[in-house]
Design an enzyme around this catalytic site. Structure first.
Site, PDB file in Angstrom:
ATOM      1  N   TYR A 332       4.095  -7.755  -2.449  1.00 37.20           N
ATOM      2  CA  TYR A 332       4.482  -6.671  -1.453  1.00 37.20           C
ATOM      3  C   TYR A 332       4.738  -5.299  -2.445  1.00 37.20           C
ATOM      4  CZ  TYR A 332       7.546  -4.815   2.008  1.00 37.20           C
ATOM      5  OH  TYR A 332       8.212  -4.295   3.179  1.00 37.20           O
ATOM      6  N   CYS A 333       4.570  -4.506  -1.783  1.00 36.52           N
ATOM      7  CA  CYS A 333       4.594  -2.990  -2.482  1.00 36.52           C
ATOM      8  C   CYS A 333       4.250  -3.083  -4.060  1.00 36.52           C
ATOM      9  CB  CYS A 333       6.091  -2.684  -2.141  1.00 36.52           C
ATOM     10  SG  CYS A 333       6.611  -0.949  -2.684  1.00 36.52           S
ATOM     11  N   LEU A 334       5.190  -2.600  -4.942  1.00 32.02           N
ATOM     12  CA  LEU A 334       4.990  -2.552  -6.154  1.00 32.02           C
ATOM     13  C   LEU A 334       4.472  -3.871  -6.668  1.00 32.02           C
ATOM     14  CD1 LEU A 334       4.801  -1.405  -8.842  1.00 32.02           C
ATOM     15  CD2 LEU A 334       7.156  -1.150  -9.011  1.00 32.02           C
TER      16      LEU A 334
END
Length: 600
Positions: A332-334
């Protein structure tokens, strides 16, 4: 030429190579002088709130000087100013005559400041129209000026918008009809209560306490409450294995790699909003990384430390608990960007432990990273590096300021109006409480991340090296499931979509309604949710984003069942008995959610 051996150089009668300027070891800046530069940047950052005045000045000069040298653009702006003045005058005249006047301009999508019916009545309608027309003119003035660098154009436009919003009629108690009506209805008590709200908030900020209302969402009780055990811990992560609730489970487990800029439990909020709980209920064995909240002592943790001690260490532990099982890895995301790097390195090294890779709102190409890039350039990076070098990490409140500015109408001005002018508290939700529970970013890792990915785009260019080899995304040969969100200000979906141009495998791309966080937290039964989905096979032609939009039909509801069905289709058909929590060499350490998630 300088690489020719001395013997061959003499035979060819070539002169001896001279040392190129700037390459001598003697020319390297001593560390003491580097530290002096960092100290200056750290001092300056305290005065500027972490923003680079040099970067802003360069942007304004670039825009202003090019505008001065563009007579055609100047004439266009004069014409637009006259037309907008005429439109406002016609609207005002129609209102003054008592006739029903259609608005001369409508707010932009997502701008809810003037939606109330009271804004349709004079004089409030005239003030709102004047503000919106002025805002539109400044948008035109700061865009399409010949010769201005795109980044400088974005910085000037963003800064101008922030300054204009200060003077919005919605932000003044004397020009906001909703505040005026509230004042009349309460006899002015709304301002008394608003003052109390402000005092409470100011006190909480000074004492470094979470915002009012977050106490209703206790970690481990109200949120992050899915039963499980911490089955592995190192200096950087705790690995949580969740307890099964079905008699049979999918043979391939799911590993979740959240971003370390956030606490992992955004995927395990209240029971009705928990993706992890939903996965477990559908028969999946779920592991999730909970990152340590780094302190000044962790300043030298690098991106590769996060890969080795995070993703790879978690896979090693899962391999011991479930020998031979391939893993559905989800980032998720980074955390998704890190997972893509790890998966690319694994693919290049022949490591076949992954069954699939899922990326939630995660970028792999940073050429168009969205509005967050406003705060990331070489000048800004220098200020941030000095600030992080001074304290060893980037603090949560320093990151929060940038994110709030990106959505200032929703996160700053609307709260000012409701909490302090109308005296009504904004209702706290589990997602808002989680958002207030932020984490730190270590100095070295964050510097590497900004420089290597945002500024140099090493991953997409095939220059990101892991263990001596480029982490080429083309080496990911397992299926990809990629989720973008329509209103993402952190990872714009068109940027996330670029994985299609980099991967050499099947890609299922899903575009869901909502933003970077609310779009991912999308449980079944949530009203007004929708998504689009299309699959690109390895041998299919790649299409652009607009063609993809035209071809992918909109479907109502949550996207979670779609993803779970995709996981099931890529798993062993026969379900197996649930595994034990942990193993002899990885015995349970403590109950979920563990200890790292509680670190402040």
């Amino acid at each position: 030429m300088n690489d020719i051996p001395p013997r061959d150089r003499a035979a060819l009668h070539l002169p001896e190579p001279t040392e190129r300027q700037g390459t001598s070891d003697a020319d390297e800046m001593p560390e003491a002088l580097r530290a002096l530069n960092r100290m200056q940047a750290a001092t300056a950052s305290k005065l500027t709130g972490g923003l680079s005045p040099v970067g802003l000045s360069l942007a304004v000069m670039d825009w202003g000087m090019h505008l001065m040298m563009a007579p055609g653009k100047q004439m266009q702006l004069v014409q637009k100013a006259l037309r907008k003045t005429a439109r406002l005058g016609m609207h005002t005249a129609a209102v003054a005559s008592g006739a029903e006047a259609a608005p001369s301009i409508e707010p932009l999508p997502g701008d809810n400041r003037f939606w109330a019916e009271a804004w349709r009545q004079p004089p409030f309608s005239i003030w709102a129209q004047a503000f919106l027309l002025n805002q539109q003119w400044w948008h035109q003035a700061t865009h399409d000026v010949p010769g201005v660098a795109p980044h400088h154009e974005d910085v000037v436009a963003f800064t101008t918008r922030q300054m204009l919003d200060v003077f919005s009629p919605s932000n003044s108690p004397f020009t906001n009809p909703e505040v005026i009506a509230r004042t009349v209805g309460t006899g002015g008590q709304n301002f008394v209560q608003g003052w109390r709200n402000w005092l409470e908030d100011a006190q909480r900020i000074l004492l470094k306490q979470p915002p009012a209302g977050t106490e209703a969402f206790r970690v481990g009780e109200d949120v992050a409450a899915t039963p499980g055990k911490v089955v592995y811990r190192n200096h950087l992560i705790e690995l949580i294995q969740y307890a099964p609730v079905t008699e049979r489970v999918v043979a391939e487990p799911v590993l979740i790699v959240p971003a370390w800029i956030m606490k992992y439990y955004i995927l395990d909020l209240s029971p009705q909003n928990s993706l992890i709980r939903h996965l477990v209920a559908t028969g999946h064995t779920v592991f999730c990384i909970s990152w340590r909240n780094p302190s000044a002592e962790d300043r030298e943790l690098s991106m590769d430390d996060y890969r080795r001690m995070g993703v790879m260490a978690a896979l090693d532990a899962i391999g011991d608990i479930l020998p031979g099982a391939r893993v559905h890895a989800t980032g998720y995301c980074l955390g998704g960007t890190l997972l893509a790097i790890a998966a690319a390195a694994m693919g290049g090294g022949g490591d076949k432990r992954l069954a699939s890779v899922t990326l939630f709102a995660a970028q792999t190409d940073f050429t168009e990273p969205g509005e967050l890039a406003l705060f990331i350039d070489h000048s800004q990076l220098r200020v941030m590096e000095g600030m992080m070098w001074d304290q060893g990490y980037l603090a949560a409140d320093q990151m929060a300021g940038a994110f709030q500015l990106l959505r200032s109408n929703d996160l700053i001005w609307s709260r000012l109006v409701k909490d302090y002018m109308t005296g009504q508290r904004t209702a706290m939700t589990d997602l808002m409480a989680w958002n207030a529970d932020a984490t730190h970013m270590p100095y070295r890792m964050h510097s590497e991340y900004l420089q290597r990915l945002y500024l140099d785009n090493e991953l997409a260019a095939g220059r990101f090296v892991v263990d001596g080899r480029p982490a080429a995304l083309q080496n990911i040969r397992v299926p990809l499931f990629v989720v973008g969100t329509e209103r993402d200000h952190v990872a714009p979906w068109r940027s996330v979509y670029k994985i299609h141009y980099l991967a050499d495998t099947d890609v299922t791309f899903l575009l869901t309604s909502g933003g970077h966080n609310a779009g991912i937290v999308s449980p079944p039964g949530h009203p007004r949710r929708h998504y689009r989905l299309a699959r690109q096979r390895k041998d299919d032609h790649v299409v652009g984003t607009e063609d993809w939009l035209a071809a992918a039909p909109t479907k109502p509801g949550s996207w979670w069942p779609e993803w779970i069905a995709w996981l099931d289709a890529g798993s062993t058909p026969e379900r197996v008995a649930p595994p034990l929590l942990g193993s002899p060499s990885h015995p349970p350490i403590m109950d979920a959610p563990g200890s790292y998630v509680l670190q402040r």
